[in-house]
Scaffold this motif. Structure first.
Motif, PDB file in Angstrom:
ATOM      1  N   TYR A  90     -10.036  -0.561  -6.445  1.00 41.93           N
ATOM      2  CA  TYR A  90      -8.774  -0.185  -5.929  1.00 41.93           C
ATOM      3  C   TYR A  90      -7.340  -0.686  -6.299  1.00 41.93           C
ATOM      4  O   TYR A  90      -7.334  -1.849  -6.670  1.00 41.93           O
ATOM      5  N   ILE A  91      -6.387   0.039  -6.121  1.00 42.84           N
ATOM      6  CA  ILE A  91      -5.080  -0.209  -6.615  1.00 42.84           C
ATOM      7  C   ILE A  91      -4.227   0.380  -5.278  1.00 42.84           C
ATOM      8  O   ILE A  91      -4.224   1.583  -4.894  1.00 42.84           O
ATOM      9  N   ASP A  92      -3.774  -0.722  -4.555  1.00 36.98           N
ATOM     10  CA  ASP A  92      -2.910  -0.649  -3.246  1.00 36.98           C
ATOM     11  C   ASP A  92      -1.545  -0.734  -3.401  1.00 36.98           C
ATOM     12  O   ASP A  92      -0.828  -1.856  -3.681  1.00 36.98           O
ATOM     13  N   LEU A  93      -0.697   0.466  -3.240  1.00 32.58           N
ATOM     14  CA  LEU A  93       0.860   0.349  -3.359  1.00 32.58           C
ATOM     15  C   LEU A  93       1.582  -0.523  -2.386  1.00 32.58           C
ATOM     16  O   LEU A  93       2.795  -0.543  -2.368  1.00 32.58           O
ATOM     17  N   GLN A  94       1.103  -0.800  -1.222  1.00 33.28           N
ATOM     18  CA  GLN A  94       1.708  -1.096  -0.088  1.00 33.28           C
ATOM     19  C   GLN A  94       0.784  -2.071   0.845  1.00 33.28           C
ATOM     20  O   GLN A  94       0.044  -1.716   1.614  1.00 33.28           O
ATOM     21  N   VAL A  95       1.010  -3.406   0.598  1.00 34.89           N
ATOM     22  CA  VAL A  95       0.082  -4.584   1.334  1.00 34.89           C
ATOM     23  C   VAL A  95       1.359  -5.302   1.538  1.00 34.89           C
ATOM     24  O   VAL A  95       1.737  -6.110   0.982  1.00 34.89           O
ATOM     25  N   ASN A  96       1.239  -5.489   3.200  1.00 36.28           N
ATOM     26  CA  ASN A  96       2.281  -6.674   3.674  1.00 36.28           C
ATOM     27  C   ASN A  96       1.686  -7.827   4.044  1.00 36.28           C
ATOM     28  O   ASN A  96       2.424  -8.712   4.178  1.00 36.28           O
ATOM     29  N   VAL A 129     -10.245  -4.754  -4.253  1.00 37.07           N
ATOM     30  CA  VAL A 129      -8.872  -4.612  -4.659  1.00 37.07           C
ATOM     31  C   VAL A 129      -8.731  -4.911  -6.182  1.00 37.07           C
ATOM     32  O   VAL A 129      -8.733  -6.337  -6.201  1.00 37.07           O
ATOM     33  N   GLU A 130      -8.592  -4.180  -7.050  1.00 34.59           N
ATOM     34  CA  GLU A 130      -8.094  -4.895  -8.224  1.00 34.59           C
ATOM     35  C   GLU A 130      -6.577  -5.315  -8.502  1.00 34.59           C
ATOM     36  O   GLU A 130      -6.393  -6.349  -9.029  1.00 34.59           O
ATOM     37  N   ALA A 131      -5.883  -4.436  -7.912  1.00 32.96           N
ATOM     38  CA  ALA A 131      -4.400  -4.886  -7.904  1.00 32.96           C
ATOM     39  C   ALA A 131      -3.688  -4.101  -6.742  1.00 32.96           C
ATOM     40  O   ALA A 131      -4.065  -3.280  -6.175  1.00 32.96           O
ATOM     41  N   CYS A 132      -2.558  -4.696  -6.469  1.00 31.58           N
ATOM     42  CA  CYS A 132      -1.535  -4.311  -5.023  1.00 31.58           C
ATOM     43  C   CYS A 132      -0.150  -4.291  -5.541  1.00 31.58           C
ATOM     44  O   CYS A 132       0.359  -5.186  -6.493  1.00 31.58           O
ATOM     45  N   LEU A 133       0.775  -3.943  -4.712  1.00 30.67           N
ATOM     46  CA  LEU A 133       2.071  -4.116  -4.731  1.00 30.67           C
ATOM     47  C   LEU A 133       2.220  -5.164  -3.321  1.00 30.67           C
ATOM     48  O   LEU A 133       1.917  -4.599  -2.292  1.00 30.67           O
ATOM     49  N   ALA A 134       2.463  -6.276  -3.561  1.00 29.19           N
ATOM     50  CA  ALA A 134       2.984  -6.750  -2.372  1.00 29.19           C
ATOM     51  C   ALA A 134       4.185  -6.360  -1.664  1.00 29.19           C
ATOM     52  O   ALA A 134       5.353  -6.504  -2.346  1.00 29.19           O
ATOM     53  N   THR A 135       4.168  -6.274  -0.476  1.00 29.31           N
ATOM     54  CA  THR A 135       5.260  -5.441   0.293  1.00 29.31           C
ATOM     55  C   THR A 135       6.095  -6.175   1.110  1.00 29.31           C
ATOM     56  O   THR A 135       5.571  -6.860   1.917  1.00 29.31           O
ATOM     57  N   ILE A 142      -1.672  -9.311  -7.569  1.00 29.19           N
ATOM     58  CA  ILE A 142      -0.348  -8.795  -7.170  1.00 29.19           C
ATOM     59  C   ILE A 142       0.358  -8.445  -8.452  1.00 29.19           C
ATOM     60  O   ILE A 142       0.830  -9.261  -9.281  1.00 29.19           O
ATOM     61  N   ARG A 143       0.190  -6.956  -8.692  1.00 28.65           N
ATOM     62  CA  ARG A 143       0.589  -6.371 -10.014  1.00 28.65           C
ATOM     63  C   ARG A 143       2.217  -6.486 -10.063  1.00 28.65           C
ATOM     64  O   ARG A 143       2.880  -6.124 -10.995  1.00 28.65           O
ATOM     65  N   GLY A 144       2.837  -6.061  -8.771  1.00 29.36           N
ATOM     66  CA  GLY A 144       4.221  -6.235  -8.649  1.00 29.36           C
ATOM     67  C   GLY A 144       4.683  -6.108  -7.044  1.00 29.36           C
ATOM     68  O   GLY A 144       3.800  -6.419  -6.172  1.00 29.36           O
ATOM     69  N   LEU A 145       5.870  -5.939  -7.087  1.00 30.48           N
ATOM     70  CA  LEU A 145       6.359  -5.946  -5.445  1.00 30.48           C
ATOM     71  C   LEU A 145       7.036  -4.775  -5.011  1.00 30.48           C
ATOM     72  O   LEU A 145       7.343  -3.865  -5.787  1.00 30.48           O
ATOM     73  N   HIS A 146       7.139  -4.395  -3.876  1.00 33.89           N
ATOM     74  CA  HIS A 146       7.260  -3.421  -3.125  1.00 33.89           C
ATOM     75  C   HIS A 146       8.517  -3.587  -2.163  1.00 33.89           C
ATOM     76  O   HIS A 146       8.008  -4.386  -1.104  1.00 33.89           O
TER      77      HIS A 146
END
Length: 317
Positions: free
Chosen positions: A11-17, A46-52, A82-86
């Motif tokens: 899974y790739i999640d674009l919004q993880v707080n 989860v393979e990757a996420c954007l830490a929000t 954490i593939r990037g930041l949001h």
């Protein structure tokens, strides 16, 4: 990359707080607790996420972005998850209902001067910014963020149809958790949900598939319009994700999570993120909407991955 046929992981999640008791927006965060959250996300598929990082005073946002960027470089597991930041806020609509759980005292109009220091603090890792187009004069910030290699998403907003079109022309690409970040009572026809769906061919629309943020019947209707290639499922996860009912924090909020995993502000005034995992979202899409494996894969992995691949390629100088 997991096997494309294995829809239970990757899974790739674009919004993880936050996750597993860890709040990315709290100053108590440590490298060890961040690693723990990443370990739990990876264990949950989860393979990757954007830490929000959500709305706060700019110096606090910058500080939180900077430590995530620093700790990511120091730990290979954190770096892989954490593939990037949001950045969600602080340039949101301040009106009741539209701002949701975001701190009214910290909300301010969008400007290049506001966001450029935040991108710098993020060390080149800010991949997504959520803002309200109607609070971006001339769409100058959207245009600049797009040039800087960010996915710009509308959210917590009440932009008119013309403003959304102008924002799209300036580089707007997504809409953050449609069906949320707006009042419970709105005009029955002329509202932000209808406007966004009308422009679905120009926007990738994100949804929280927990049955609480958006009831399943509404989510099914929305997905029938966007198709599974025009949408992305996110969790908007906060510290309770993966743990279940209890009391948790998200930024300055003390949050109550019930048996349905809905995360509520005190007194159940409004929702504050989600306690759902991506694996639970996967199950919801299958059990409540009857989606097949290929559709679920697009919504929970492929579409988000393609967006990140594209924006990362644009950041390679």
């Amino acid at each position: 990359m997991p096997d494309a046929n294995d829809t239970s992981a990757g899974y790739i999640d674009l919004q993880v707080n936050g996750y597993a008791g860890v709040d990315f927006n709290h100053d108590s965060l440590t490298p060890a607790s961040l690693r723990h959250a990443c370990e739990r996300m990876r264990a949950d598929g989860v393979e990757a996420c954007l830490a929000t990082i959500i709305t706060a005073q700019p110096d606090a946002i910058a500080r939180r972005l900077a430590r995530l960027a620093q700790w990511r470089e120091q730990d290979e597991l954190i770096k892989s998850v954490i593939r990037g930041l949001h950045i969600e806020g602080p340039a949101l609509n301040p009106a009741d209902g539209f701002r949701g759980a975001h701190d009214l005292q910290a909300i301010q109009p969008a400007s290049v001067d506001l966001f450029m220091p935040l991108l710098e603090a993020g060390g080149g890792l800010v991949r997504m910014v959520t803002l309200a187009p109607e609070y971006d004069p001339g769409m100058a910030t959207i245009r600049r963020l797009s040039r800087e290699g960010c996915l710009v998403s509308a959210g917590h907003c009440d932009a008119s149809l013309d403003q959304l079109r102008e924002a799209i022309d300036a580089g707007l690409r997504l809409y953050t958790h449609l069906g949320n970040g707006c009042p419970m009572n709105m005009h029955r026809h002329d509202n932000i949900i209808q406007r966004c769906l009308h422009l679905r061919d120009a926007l990738t629309i994100c949804f929280i598939a927990d049955g609480v943020h958006v009831p399943y019947v509404a989510l099914a209707n929305y997905l029938a319009l966007t198709g599974d290639e025009g949408a992305v499922v996110v969790t908007d996860a906060m510290a309770a994700a993966g743990l279940g009912p209890g009391n948790y924090t998200l930024g300055h909020w003390e949050i109550e999570v019930g048996e349905d995993l809905a995360a509520w502000a005190p007194g159940r005034a409004h929702l504050v993120g989600s306690a759902m995992t991506m694996r639970q979202a996967h199950a919801n899409l299958h059990e409540h909407l009857g989606l097949d494996a290929q559709q679920i894969t697009r919504l929970t992995r492929t579409n988000a991955g393609l967006l990140l691949d594209e924006i990362e390629a644009a950041n390679v100088k």
